[in-house]
Design a protein around this motif. Structure first.
Motif, PDB file in Angstrom:
ATOM      1  N   ARG A 218      52.741   3.298  39.618  1.00 15.79           N
ATOM      2  CA  ARG A 218      52.312   3.303  41.020  1.00 15.79           C
ATOM      3  C   ARG A 218      51.073   2.426  41.215  1.00 15.79           C
ATOM      4  N   VAL A 219      50.153   2.467  40.265  1.00 16.18           N
ATOM      5  CA  VAL A 219      48.969   1.606  40.350  1.00 16.18           C
ATOM      6  C   VAL A 219      49.385   0.136  40.275  1.00 16.18           C
ATOM      7  N   TYR A 220      50.241  -0.181  39.324  1.00 15.60           N
ATOM      8  CA  TYR A 220      50.726  -1.556  39.152  1.00 15.60           C
ATOM      9  C   TYR A 220      51.336  -2.066  40.445  1.00 15.60           C
ATOM     10  N   ARG A 221      52.171  -1.248  41.086  1.00 13.12           N
ATOM     11  CA  ARG A 221      52.829  -1.633  42.337  1.00 13.12           C
ATOM     12  C   ARG A 221      51.826  -1.789  43.468  1.00 13.12           C
ATOM     13  N   ALA A 222      50.878  -0.853  43.567  1.00 19.98           N
ATOM     14  CA  ALA A 222      49.899  -0.899  44.660  1.00 19.98           C
ATOM     15  C   ALA A 222      49.052  -2.166  44.584  1.00 19.98           C
ATOM     16  N   ILE A 223      48.674  -2.551  43.368  1.00 13.74           N
ATOM     17  CA  ILE A 223      47.863  -3.765  43.221  1.00 13.74           C
ATOM     18  C   ILE A 223      48.686  -4.994  43.593  1.00 13.74           C
ATOM     19  N   TRP A 224      49.920  -5.062  43.130  1.00 16.54           N
ATOM     20  CA  TRP A 224      50.761  -6.205  43.494  1.00 16.54           C
ATOM     21  C   TRP A 224      50.950  -6.274  45.009  1.00 16.54           C
ATOM     22  N   ARG A 225      51.203  -5.133  45.646  1.00 17.01           N
ATOM     23  CA  ARG A 225      51.407  -5.115  47.095  1.00 17.01           C
ATOM     24  C   ARG A 225      50.171  -5.653  47.818  1.00 17.01           C
ATOM     25  N   SER A 226      49.006  -5.325  47.312  1.00 22.00           N
ATOM     26  CA  SER A 226      47.761  -5.702  47.992  1.00 22.00           C
ATOM     27  C   SER A 226      47.421  -7.182  47.865  1.00 22.00           C
ATOM     28  N   PHE A 227      48.072  -7.895  46.959  1.00 18.39           N
ATOM     29  CA  PHE A 227      47.781  -9.322  46.816  1.00 18.39           C
ATOM     30  C   PHE A 227      48.113 -10.093  48.101  1.00 18.39           C
ATOM     31  N   ALA A 228      49.007  -9.541  48.931  1.00 18.95           N
ATOM     32  CA  ALA A 228      49.348 -10.182  50.197  1.00 18.95           C
ATOM     33  C   ALA A 228      48.436  -9.734  51.337  1.00 18.95           C
TER      34      ALA A 228
END
Length: 275
Positions: free
Chosen positions: A186-196
């Motif tokens: 979930r952390v990995y996904r949240a960080i990737w999502r926030s790059f945009a």
């Protein structure tokens, strides 16, 4: 001897490990990963410096109270809490921040918003400087999808790691383990999502930096390519020096000797005695 302690933050207690003696360095890892990503260079750096290495919330020894809230901008906020605690704990007035990828983004934010705490920056393919297009935003959303993230976190890390040193191999094992850890995933996904997220874009702000900056980049980095992101960073950050290595996204783990030589040369005039 390593001194370990925790710093309470809104996203969970951040684990910090300190070793060595001398001017303070603070190392900030990428996503995924943890402070052990710096194992290949930690010993030599601690010979002449105090080195503090932390684990971002959800990674290593740091729990995450809300994994979905661990975004890139949120990590910059975490550093706002953790860095003053490290300075107080070690008795130093400021630090050189060493940041890889999202760790580099957090380091840039700290230097822009609290320059009194930052003596210099060593950035390893830092985030926040890429041009966001419809394609790159779609890629970030793609990597944040639950099934995609679980399937690709490990293979993507393999793709951007050119050289398989012991430290790099250990980091890859941790990357592949993300798929089996619901919190880290979930952390990995949240960080990737926030790059945009527009808050992740620092291109219009870094011209205000007033600290020495060393940019370190792998020739074969497919995530933040040297020919685009590396050259852009060197162009828009005042006075920045760009050093490149035959490696992927993590030259400190892949070619530690070469990376250390460049960093130690950069650090020498930043010591209190030299200044």
């Amino acid at each position: 001897m390593t001194d370990a302690f925790g710093v309470p933050t809104e996203l969970g207690a951040v684990a910090v490990r300190v070793r060595g003696k001398g001017p303070l360095l603070v190392a900030l890892h990428a996503n995924p990963g943890d402070g052990r990503d710096f194992d290949a260079v930690a010993g030599p750096l601690a010979e002449a410096h105090t080195l503090a290495v932390l684990d971002w919330p959800g990674y290593g020894d740091s729990p995450a109270t809300d994994p979905d809230a661990v975004t890139a901008p949120a990590l910059a906020g975490v550093l706002d809490t953790v860095l003053p605690a490290i300075l107080k704990h070690t008795g130093h007035p400021d630090a050189v921040l060493i940041g890889n990828s999202v760790g580099g983004y957090a380091a840039l934010r700290q230097a822009l918003e609290h320059p009194e705490r930052v003596r210099g920056l060593v950035l390893i393919a830092p985030g926040g400087l890429s041009r966001m297009t419809a394609l790159t935003r779609a890629a970030c959303r793609f990597m944040a999808h639950p099934g995609v993230a679980a399937r690709l976190a490990g293979p993507l890390a393999s793709g951007y790691t050119w050289r398989r040193t012991p430290t790099a191999r250990a980091a890859l094992r941790r990357a592949y383990a993300v798929r089996n850890d619901p919190v880290r995933l979930r952390v990995y996904r949240a960080i990737w999502r926030s790059f945009a997220d527009p808050a992740h874009n620092l291109r219009g702000r870094v011209g205000a930096l007033r600290v020495p900056v060393l940019l370190t980049w792998g020739w074969g980095d497919p995530v933040l390519p040297r020919l685009t992101d590396g050259r852009r960073a060197a162009r828009i950050i005042p006075g920045a020096t760009l050093r490149t290595f035959v490696s992927g996204h993590e030259p400190h783990a892949e070619v530690p000797g070469q990376w250390l030589a460049a960093v130690q040369e950069f650090l020498r005039p930043l010591s209190p005695v030299a200044r």
